[in-house]
Write an enzyme that holds these catalytic residues in place. Structure first.
Site, mmCIF file in Angstrom:
data_model
loop_
_atom_site.group_PDB
_atom_site.id
_atom_site.type_symbol
_atom_site.label_atom_id
_atom_site.label_comp_id
_atom_site.label_asym_id
_atom_site.label_seq_id
_atom_site.Cartn_x
_atom_site.Cartn_y
_atom_site.Cartn_z
ATOM 1 N N ASP A 267 0.886 -1.158 0.000
ATOM 2 C CA ASP A 267 0.000 0.000 0.000
ATOM 3 C C ASP A 267 0.934 1.222 0.000
ATOM 4 O O ASP A 267 2.124 1.126 0.309
ATOM 5 C CB ASP A 267 -0.927 0.002 1.221
ATOM 6 C CG ASP A 267 -2.100 0.970 1.026
ATOM 7 O OD1 ASP A 267 -2.058 1.773 0.071
ATOM 8 O OD2 ASP A 267 -3.051 0.930 1.832
HETATM 9 C C1 BGC Z 1 -4.881 3.463 0.174
HETATM 10 C C2 BGC Z 1 -5.033 2.447 -0.947
HETATM 11 C C3 BGC Z 1 -4.864 3.134 -2.266
HETATM 12 C C4 BGC Z 1 -3.512 3.807 -2.305
HETATM 13 C C5 BGC Z 1 -3.220 4.514 -3.598
HETATM 14 C C6 BGC Z 1 -3.609 4.271 0.039
HETATM 15 O O1 BGC Z 1 -3.612 5.335 0.925
HETATM 16 O O2 BGC Z 1 -4.898 2.800 1.416
HETATM 17 O O3 BGC Z 1 -6.277 1.824 -0.850
HETATM 18 O O4 BGC Z 1 -5.003 2.217 -3.316
HETATM 19 O O5 BGC Z 1 -3.462 4.766 -1.253
HETATM 20 O O6 BGC Z 1 -3.963 5.657 -3.734
#
Ligand code: BGC
Length: 763
Positions: A267
């Site tokens: 993530d």
């Molecule tokens: C979120 C993810 C997301 C990623 C990219 C993170 O803060 O938890 O779900 O896909 O950002 O934007």
């Protein structure tokens, strides 16, 4: 810092990436190029404690969340990774370009799951994936499938259910739909990401059985059934190890046990040490930090990270790249059929709405022509939650416009007062909302406007029926609160009471519409109005979808994928949930050094174990407001001829379902199984299969088939490190909800055991 320049300059080669030469490409890459490919290209504008490596040529899809690096000399193009999950999230406008790049905002995950309709979810996924393809994207960062452990998790709206079978089956359908376009998905957040508070550094403390049966099972089902191209590891720790650094999780369970063949990415900015992440099997570190790059290069040079591990990750990334539309030079149009997709979201939203109460108020009768609408949210409809799961849509149809479109006349006498009220409230909240928006957190909604009884009396005289809309907004980075969020505010309760009283005084009805992303308290007020419709957050066509249901053009066929408790504290997880604690994004740290010892913030003890949702409420026979699987219809169904047989290692249950009412409708049929006693204590019953009928005309019936493999009936027994099927009598319960069982069938099963291939200690 010059990272790959020196190496590139000295290597001149005609070798270019293709599907068959990945090994040769890996061989030809320098360590620096490998590290660059692994870490991505950074994200401009996000405050990080270290400079990120920029790669300016990766911006073909502005607003994408991340890219892989371009390595020109080897013909490796950058691929675009875009959020998800309620649609594609990219920038809607581009500098110096008059074209717009809006995407369709489809219903939130919770609504999609509430359809219990895998075919429908696949159709929605297919439309969504088409937008990914036609806007030049390669991977959609979705579906999000964490379990609704607690109703106050701020991102529950993106997630599906408190139950892993619903989660896994809906996710598999979604993945199949998206990937049918030749673009990838990234099932997330793997795993145990059940709260937003301190999400980047929270240590989830969970026993092995609970991990396996509750929090991993949904991923396991979806990954085995639908083969997502990628998996996104979560931010949190699991039992002391970041999930992105857990070899047990990413290699032992995911690959060795489940056979996952794709790429794992972190993530965004997740985890601490790049070398440890790669060693664990986390191939891609998105969007990439300088420190992670340094970790990898240094660890390989010092011999603490094997080059074989690096090569394995690079190979997996290249395998992903060669499958991508970018690599295949797909000529995307930048013009997906947004009109057709708007129809898909409009229709699918009606199928996931859950009719909670109905004392003859819905659908509107022929006498309803003039509708009185109350509640802020009727004028500022909420399409979905905030954060990465939001979509840059071209418009949102609010309820007022939806009703007008359906031919009703609506009292917008109150419109001016509502708009003036919003302005005043926004001014009062300006400072805090600015801060929240900057931190990517949902803004505070205006309080509910008070309406004089004399005004209500006039409305009750002039209009045929009243709607009272209650709205909730939550999103990434913070969890929800109890007062005025899970619970209605005093103003909201008064509005429901006063409007209902005024309309009842005129012999007219009042209906509550919930435009929400997660569970709220209903037990204390649900009997006041004449009907309650949980409309969820149905995407950009929300107002039209609700009007379709209110008018009877569509018959709501959604059922709850989570229990609605009488009180928040009835949930056993409420003992260990960060109620009212500081939001995560305001406390964003990337160094893994922020852990102290604050309960539910730095660590969360999943003390309730497997007793999540209905597994707890039904086993303990606790009174609930609405049980798991519940939902009304404008028609009624009769179940008959339930039968059971075995077929190889599977049990097949069939049942006839007949529409006994006056209008066409669909029914969700659920199969719960009670298992005999064994080494571990089991819930009174667990959902094992479900199906949704096609539309049944009045009087029509259909036969529904539900299949369960014997291996689906096992429990995970830690002492044996095995999935164990206990010998004895199994009771198969066919239900219209988990508390409305229509038929019970028995089967005797012999014992069976499947050893887990590794002892999962989360190291
Ligand atoms: C979120 C993810 C997301 C990623 C990219 C993170 O803060 O938890 O779900 O896909 O950002 O934007």
């Amino acid at each position: 810092m010059a990272i790959i320049g020196a190496a590139m300059a000295s290597c001149t080669s005609n070798l270019k990436l293709n599907e068959n030469n990945i090994d040769a490409i890996v061989e030809a890459m320098t360590l620096e190029e490998k590290a660059q490919l692994i870490i991505g290209v950074g994200m401009p504008g996000i405050p990080v404690d270290q400079p990120v490596i920029g790669a300016s040529d990766a911006g073909k899809v502005p607003g994408a969340a991340g890219f892989t690096a371009t390595i020109e000399r080897l013909g490796i193009p950058a691929i675009a990774l875009c959020d998800g999950p309620a649609g594609l999230r990219i920038s809607p406008t581009r500098e110096g370009d008059s074209q717009t790049y809006y995407c369709t905002h489809f219903p939130i995950g919770t609504l999609l799951a509430s359809t219990w309709d895998t075919e429908l979810v696949k159709k929605v996924g297919t439309a969504m994936g088409n937008e990914v393809l036609e806007y030049g994207g390669d991977v959609l960062l979705a579906p999000a499938v964490n379990i609704h452990r607690n109703p106050l998790c701020g991102r529950n709206f993106e997630y599906y259910s408190e139950d892993p079978v619903v989660t896994g089956k809906i996710a598999a359908a979604y993945i199949e739909g998206i990937q049918s376009n030749g673009v990838g998905t990234s099932i997330k957040h793997f795993a145990f990401n059940s709260q937003e508070t301190n999400r980047m550094n929270n240590n989830a403390l969970i026993d092995v059985r609970t991990m396996r049966e509750i929090y991993l099972k949904g991923f396991e089902i979806a990954i085995k059934e639908a083969q997502p191209w990628t998996v996104m590891s979560s931010y949190n720790y699991i039992n002391g190890t970041y999930t992105s650094e857990s070899k047990d999780l990413l290699t032992g369970v995911l690959r060795d046990e489940w056979g996952f063949k794709g790429t794992v990415m972190t993530d965004w900015f997740g985890g601490a040490n790049g070398a440890d992440q790669v060693a664990a099997g986390n191939d891609m570190l998105q969007p990439g930090r300088q420190t992670q790059y340094n970790d990898i290069v240094k660890a390989v040079n010092e011999g603490t990270l094997s080059i074989d591990d690096v090569n394995t990750s690079v190979k997996r990334i290249l395998t992903l790249i060669v499958k991508s539309p970018t690599f295949k030079a797909y000529q995307y149009s930048n013009k997906p059929d947004l009109k057709a997709h708007a129809q898909i979201t409009r229709q699918s939203a009606t199928e996931g709405m859950v009719l909670l109460e109905n004392k003859g108020a819905l659908p509107f009768g022929a006498n309803v022509k003039n509708v009185a609408v109350f509640g802020n949210t009727a004028y500022s409809w909420i399409a979905g939650g905030t954060g990465s799961g939001d979509v840059n849509r071209a418009y949102t149809v609010n309820l007022i416009d939806g009703l007008k479109g359906a031919g009703y006349s609506v009292n917008d006498g109150l419109k001016e007062s509502y708009l003036a009220w919003f302005e005043k409230e926004e001014q009062a909240n300006a400072e805090i909302n600015n801060e929240r928006r900057q931190s990517f957190l949902p803004s505070l909604l205006p309080r509910e406007m008070k309406i004089e009884n004399s005004v209500l009396a006039k409305e009750a005289q002039a209009q045929d029926i009243a709607l009272i809309v209650i709205g909730r907004l939550s999103g990434e980075g913070s969890d929800r609160n109890l007062a005025g969020d899970f619970e209605l505010s005093k103003d909201e309760t008064e509005l429901i009471k006063n409007v209902t009283t005024a309309f009842h005084a005129r012999g007219k009805k009042a209906v509550v519409v919930l435009n929400i992303g997660g569970v709220i308290e209903t037990a204390s007020w649900k009997n006041i109005p004449d009907a309650v419709l949980c409309a969820w957050q149905g995407g950009q066509e929300g107002g039209n979808s609700v009007a379709d249901v209110l008018s009877g053009k569509a018959n709501p066929s959604g059922k709850l994928t989570m229990t609605w408790p009488v009180k928040y504290y009835d949930h056993p997880s409420s003992k260990n949930f960060p109620l009212g604690k500081k939001a995560a994004m305001l406390n964003m740290k990337f160094d893994g050094q922020t852990r102290s010892d604050e309960k539910d913030v730095d660590y969360t003890q999943y003390e309730e174990g497997i007793w999540v949702g209905y597994r707890w409420f039904n086993t303990k026979n606790t009174k609930v407001s609405y049980p798991f699987g519940y939902g009304l219809s404008y028609t009624s169904f009769e179940y008959s001829n339930a039968a059971i047989k075995s077929e190889g290692n599977a049990i097949i249950v069939t049942v006839d379902v007949k529409n006994t009412g006056k209008v066409a409708g669909k029914e969700v049929v659920q199969l719960y199984v009670s298992a005999p006693k064994g080494a571990v204590e089991k819930p009174s019953s667990e959902l094992k299969a479900f199906a949704k009928t096609e539309t049944l005309e009045p009087g029509a019936s259909t036969s529904v088939t539900l299949k369960v493999n014997a291996s689906d009936l096992t429990s995970f027994v830690p002492a044996e490190n095995a999935w164990v099927l206990d010998e004895g009598e199994y009771i198969f319960c066919v239900g219209a909800s988990s508390r409305d069982i229509k038929a019970k069938l028995n089967a005797k099963l012999g014992s069976w055991k499947k050893q887990a291939s590794m002892a999962f200690t989360a190291r």
